[in-house]
Design a protein around this motif. Structure first.
Motif, short mmCIF file in Angstrom:
data_model
loop_
_atom_site.label_atom_id
_atom_site.label_comp_id
_atom_site.label_asym_id
_atom_site.label_seq_id
_atom_site.Cartn_x
_atom_site.Cartn_y
_atom_site.Cartn_z
N GLY A 312 0.82 -1.20 0.00
CA GLY A 312 0.00 0.00 0.00
C GLY A 312 0.86 1.25 0.00
N PHE A 313 0.59 2.15 0.95
CA PHE A 313 1.36 3.38 1.05
C PHE A 313 2.61 3.12 1.87
CE2 PHE A 313 -2.94 5.75 0.80
CZ PHE A 313 -2.95 5.58 -0.58
N ALA A 314 3.77 3.28 1.24
CA ALA A 314 5.03 2.92 1.89
C ALA A 314 5.24 3.64 3.21
CB ALA A 314 6.20 3.20 0.93
N HIS A 315 4.90 4.95 3.26
CA HIS A 315 5.16 5.70 4.49
C HIS A 315 4.21 5.29 5.61
CE1 HIS A 315 1.84 8.03 2.78
NE2 HIS A 315 1.66 8.57 3.96
N LEU A 316 2.99 4.83 5.26
CA LEU A 316 2.08 4.32 6.29
C LEU A 316 2.53 2.96 6.78
CD1 LEU A 316 -1.51 5.24 5.00
CD2 LEU A 316 -0.15 6.39 6.76
N ALA A 317 2.97 2.11 5.86
CA ALA A 317 3.43 0.77 6.22
C ALA A 317 4.66 0.82 7.12
CB ALA A 317 3.73 -0.05 4.97
N SER A 318 5.44 1.88 7.04
CA SER A 318 6.68 1.97 7.80
C SER A 318 6.47 2.44 9.24
CB SER A 318 7.67 2.92 7.11
OG SER A 318 7.20 4.26 7.14
N ASP A 319 5.24 2.76 9.60
CA ASP A 319 4.92 3.18 10.97
C ASP A 319 3.82 2.29 11.53
OD1 ASP A 319 6.73 5.35 11.27
OD2 ASP A 319 5.43 6.61 10.03
N PRO A 320 3.71 2.19 12.86
CA PRO A 320 2.64 1.39 13.45
C PRO A 320 1.27 1.86 12.95
CG PRO A 320 4.24 2.00 15.12
CD PRO A 320 4.62 2.76 13.88
N GLN A 321 0.39 0.90 12.74
CA GLN A 321 -0.91 1.20 12.15
C GLN A 321 -1.74 2.09 13.08
OE1 GLN A 321 -2.93 -2.16 10.46
NE2 GLN A 321 -4.95 -1.25 10.78
N LYS A 322 -2.18 3.21 12.53
CA LYS A 322 -3.06 4.14 13.24
C LYS A 322 -4.06 4.68 12.23
CE LYS A 322 0.28 5.75 16.73
NZ LYS A 322 1.01 6.93 17.25
N SER A 323 -5.22 5.05 12.73
CA SER A 323 -6.24 5.62 11.85
C SER A 323 -5.83 7.03 11.45
CB SER A 323 -7.60 5.64 12.56
OG SER A 323 -8.58 6.19 11.72
N LYS A 324 -5.91 7.34 10.16
CA LYS A 324 -5.57 8.66 9.63
C LYS A 324 -6.83 9.31 9.06
CE LYS A 324 -1.06 8.03 10.24
NZ LYS A 324 -0.23 8.83 11.14
N TRP A 325 -7.01 10.59 9.38
CA TRP A 325 -8.23 11.27 8.95
C TRP A 325 -8.38 11.31 7.44
CZ3 TRP A 325 -7.88 15.43 5.72
CH2 TRP A 325 -6.66 16.09 5.65
N TYR A 326 -7.23 11.45 6.72
CA TYR A 326 -7.32 11.60 5.27
C TYR A 326 -7.67 10.29 4.56
CZ TYR A 326 -2.40 10.20 5.89
OH TYR A 326 -1.24 9.56 6.27
N LEU A 327 -7.56 9.17 5.26
CA LEU A 327 -7.97 7.91 4.64
C LEU A 327 -9.48 7.83 4.45
CD1 LEU A 327 -5.62 5.29 6.36
CD2 LEU A 327 -5.39 6.35 4.11
N TRP A 328 -10.23 8.66 5.22
CA TRP A 328 -11.67 8.70 5.03
C TRP A 328 -12.02 9.25 3.65
CZ3 TRP A 328 -15.15 6.37 7.99
CH2 TRP A 328 -14.79 6.01 9.28
N LEU A 329 -11.12 10.06 3.08
CA LEU A 329 -11.36 10.60 1.74
C LEU A 329 -11.30 9.50 0.68
CD1 LEU A 329 -9.17 13.84 1.98
CD2 LEU A 329 -11.63 13.63 2.38
N MET A 330 -10.72 8.37 1.04
CA MET A 330 -10.57 7.28 0.08
C MET A 330 -11.61 6.18 0.29
SD MET A 330 -6.41 7.02 0.03
CE MET A 330 -6.45 6.02 -1.44
N TRP A 331 -12.73 6.54 0.94
CA TRP A 331 -13.74 5.52 1.25
C TRP A 331 -14.28 4.80 0.02
CZ3 TRP A 331 -18.56 5.99 -0.86
CH2 TRP A 331 -18.96 7.26 -1.29
N PRO A 332 -14.37 5.42 -1.17
CA PRO A 332 -14.84 4.63 -2.32
C PRO A 332 -13.92 3.45 -2.64
CG PRO A 332 -15.00 6.97 -2.80
CD PRO A 332 -14.19 6.84 -1.56
N ILE A 333 -12.59 3.71 -2.58
CA ILE A 333 -11.62 2.64 -2.85
C ILE A 333 -11.68 1.59 -1.73
CG2 ILE A 333 -9.17 2.10 -3.17
CD1 ILE A 333 -8.79 4.89 -4.27
N THR A 334 -11.83 2.06 -0.49
CA THR A 334 -11.91 1.14 0.64
C THR A 334 -13.11 0.22 0.52
OG1 THR A 334 -10.90 2.87 2.03
CG2 THR A 334 -11.92 0.99 3.15
#
Length: 614
Positions: A312-334
């Protein structure tokens, strides 16, 4: 960062952090307002389409990132075997800065040149001129600029930042200091300047040229050979007009050869083509998929976890998983990804690691945690797990780590050579060795598994009182105890002990009933939601990996960097020690033996939490 950073190394908007996109906000707002509310003569479609073009460039780059990470994990056609670590991911996380810069220029240039406004969709002569300018001046000037950047003065101040990545990923192509990017943008703007001056620039020529640059940049840095040999057989001169990933990979390993941009012509003219170019290309093309020794079989957790995968997103994968507000903008893909996994899915590889001589791979079952609790999903999930086990067995894998008990598959396939390891024994060992010394009583809560039962039995045998509130759990644990130790198991709703061992399903009311200063120790894969600020929460059973675990550039779910779950480590230990036994279902490996093995192989316990006030 370069070894001796020069002037204009930092990007102007670095200080804005994740809010750097605000730089484009005024231009985007003006373009949208003008197109939607102004008169037809004032509307500029080409200006309005800049934002979709920038979004396309980001999607295009991400597609290459995911594809490259998937292919290099599989191993077929991989070029360089060296590992990628967190340092490289951190260095390359600003790959989108150059897209912001291109947006600034695309919005700004039309303000000064009327010929760059109200562009037509297509001009054939403009496309031809753009190609000619690139093949001629751009390639020639880039070659000599690149050679100049390898002079020790410029290299130490600028270009060494790019060459810090020996093993390249697609986004490595755009990781340069700001000043170096300015030089590249001036160079790559020549086709645009020419066609603006000749008044034959078009929307598709701009889009096509930027897409071509992104495609060639990403392809050349993807670390797997993807250009079929037939192309060069059909048209031999293509060798001088298009480079390959292995061609540019040599530039990152040898430094003084293969300087060309996308067309190797000038390397052959000026004698800087690497002598091993053809042999590396040939060997990369025929390289087979890598057969692992140990496979870690896992699954998705939350809907957002697809973005935290290594693919997925390399910079997200490199840190412990946490909810990010901007991922809500990608709800259609989710939602789309969730829908696909519900009706169809196939296990896929996401990561490869090396532990001494042991080759490791991580395979993901495309099912979410919630689906494991749905009866109508069980058959599909079991089929995926079974297929993965049989595939690993056919590949000659020594061991396969399971997130769920695998007794069902052993009964179906009695001749399995691969050993199934659920890692319960090490999870028990990690919890037992994480508890504070000198404790006399603990509470055990949540849905209990064989890990919980084994922990409870071990604690009772050590003379520590274990409080459980459910009669079924009480009976199951007591059946494994002797008369002398059974008195330490107490059926009670007593919550006074400040050491809580918690499994899945711990309710909010139970957590709130714990006394102030309680230490919560998760004994399952998933940590409880932190409801109490006056209490401390330990990690799920996990250990810090040694330095000789290579190619670690992503985090395992919510665990910190280079921390691995006990269940995953157990499979590695079984492979290293060659124990040759299954550990799944009701089977439990020797707890003390696997704990000693983990320490012997360099795994370290995590820091123990101290009670509040100490």
């Amino acid at each position: 960062m370069a070894s001796k950073p020069g002037i204009l190394t930092e990007w102007p908007w670095t200080w804005l952090g994740n809010y750097k996109y605000i730089v484009l906000a005024p231009s985007v707002g003006h373009a949208m307002y003008s197109y939607m509310f102004k008169g037809e003569n004032e509307r500029d479609l080409s200006n309005f389409l800049v934002l979709p073009l920038l979004l396309w460039r980001m999607v295009h780059n991400q597609m290459w990132i995911s594809l490259s990470r998937y292919r290099t994990a599989k191993g077929n056609n991989r070029i360089v075997d060296k590992s990628i670590e967190f340092e490289q991911v951190d260095r390359e996380k600003n790959w989108d800065d150059q897209i912001i810069l291109s947006g600034v220029m695309l919005y700004t240039v039309p303000l000064f040149y009327k010929a760059a406004q109200h562009l037509p969709w297509w001009r054939t002569d403009g496309v031809i001129w753009a190609f000619l300018v690139h093949a001629g001046p751009v390639e020639f000037l880039y070659y000599w600029l690149h050679r100049a950047l390898h002079h020790h003065f410029l290299y130490s101040r600028y270009h060494s930042h790019h060459h810090s990545s020996i093993v390249t990923e697609p986004i490595t192509s755009v990781i340069h200091p700001f000043a170096e990017h300015i030089a590249y943008f001036l160079l790559f703007s020549l086709p645009f300047i020419t066609t603006i001056y000749m008044k034959n620039i078009s929307i598709l020529s701009v889009t096509g040229y930027l897409t071509y640059i992104d495609f060639m940049n990403n392809m050349g840095h993807c670390n797997f050979e993807c250009i079929p040999k037939q192309l060069f057989s059909i048209f031999p001169p293509l060798k001088y007009l298009m480079y390959t990933p292995s061609y540019h990979s040599l530039h990152h390993t040898q430094f003084r050869t293969n300087y060309s941009l996308f067309m190797p012509f000038y390397d052959y003219v000026y004698g800087t083509a690497d002598k091993s170019t053809d042999s590396l290309y040939e060997s990369s093309l025929v390289r087979k998929e890598e057969a692992p020794d140990v496979v870690h079989l896992t699954h998705l957790t939350t809907p957002e976890s697809i973005y935290h995968l290594r693919l997925g997103f390399a910079h997200l994968a490199s840190d412990p998983q946490k909810s990010k507000w901007y991922l809500w903008l990608m709800w259609p893909i989710t939602l789309w990804s969730m829908f696909v996994t519900w009706i169809y899915g196939r296990t896929f590889i996401v990561e490869r690691n090396v532990f001494k001589q042991l080759k490791l791979q991580t395979w993901v079952i495309p099912k979410y945690s919630i689906q494991y609790y749905m009866k109508w999903q069980r058959q599909a999930i079991n089929s995926m797990i079974e297929d993965s086990i049989l595939e690993a067995d056919a590949m000659g894998v020594q061991g396969e780590e399971l997130n769920k008990n695998g007794e069902l598959f052993l009964s179906r396939h009695t001749q399995l050579k691969v050993k199934l390891v659920d890692g319960s024994s090490l999870a028990v060992a990690v919890v037992l060795n994480s508890l504070p010394k000198g404790i006399t009583e603990v509470v055990i809560r949540g849905n209990l598994s064989k890990v919980a039962y084994s922990i409870a039995v071990s604690l009772c045998q050590e003379g520590i009182q274990v409080y459980t509130r459910f009669e079924d759990d009480y009976k199951r644990i007591k059946a494994k105890l002797t008369k002398e130790t059974s008195d330490n198991l107490i059926l009670s709703k007593h919550n006074a002990p400040k050491i809580w061992l918690v499994g899945d399903g711990l309710s909010e009311d139970e957590q709130l009933s714990a006394p102030k200063g309680t230490l919560f120790f998760p004994i399952s894969h998933f940590p409880p939601k932190k409801m109490r600020r006056d209490c401390l929460y330990n990690s799920t059973p996990a250990m810090l990996a040694p330095k000789h675990l290579e190619n670690v550039d992503s985090c395992e779910n919510w665990l910190p960097r280079r921390v691995m779950s006990a269940w995953r480590i157990a499979g590695i230990l079984h492979g290293m020690e060659g124990w040759g036994v299954h550990e799944c279902g009701n089977m439990m490996f020797d707890i003390e033996k696997i704990w000693r093995a983990s320490l012997d192989h360099g795994f370290h316990p995590l820091t123990k939490p101290n009670p509040p006030g100490k």
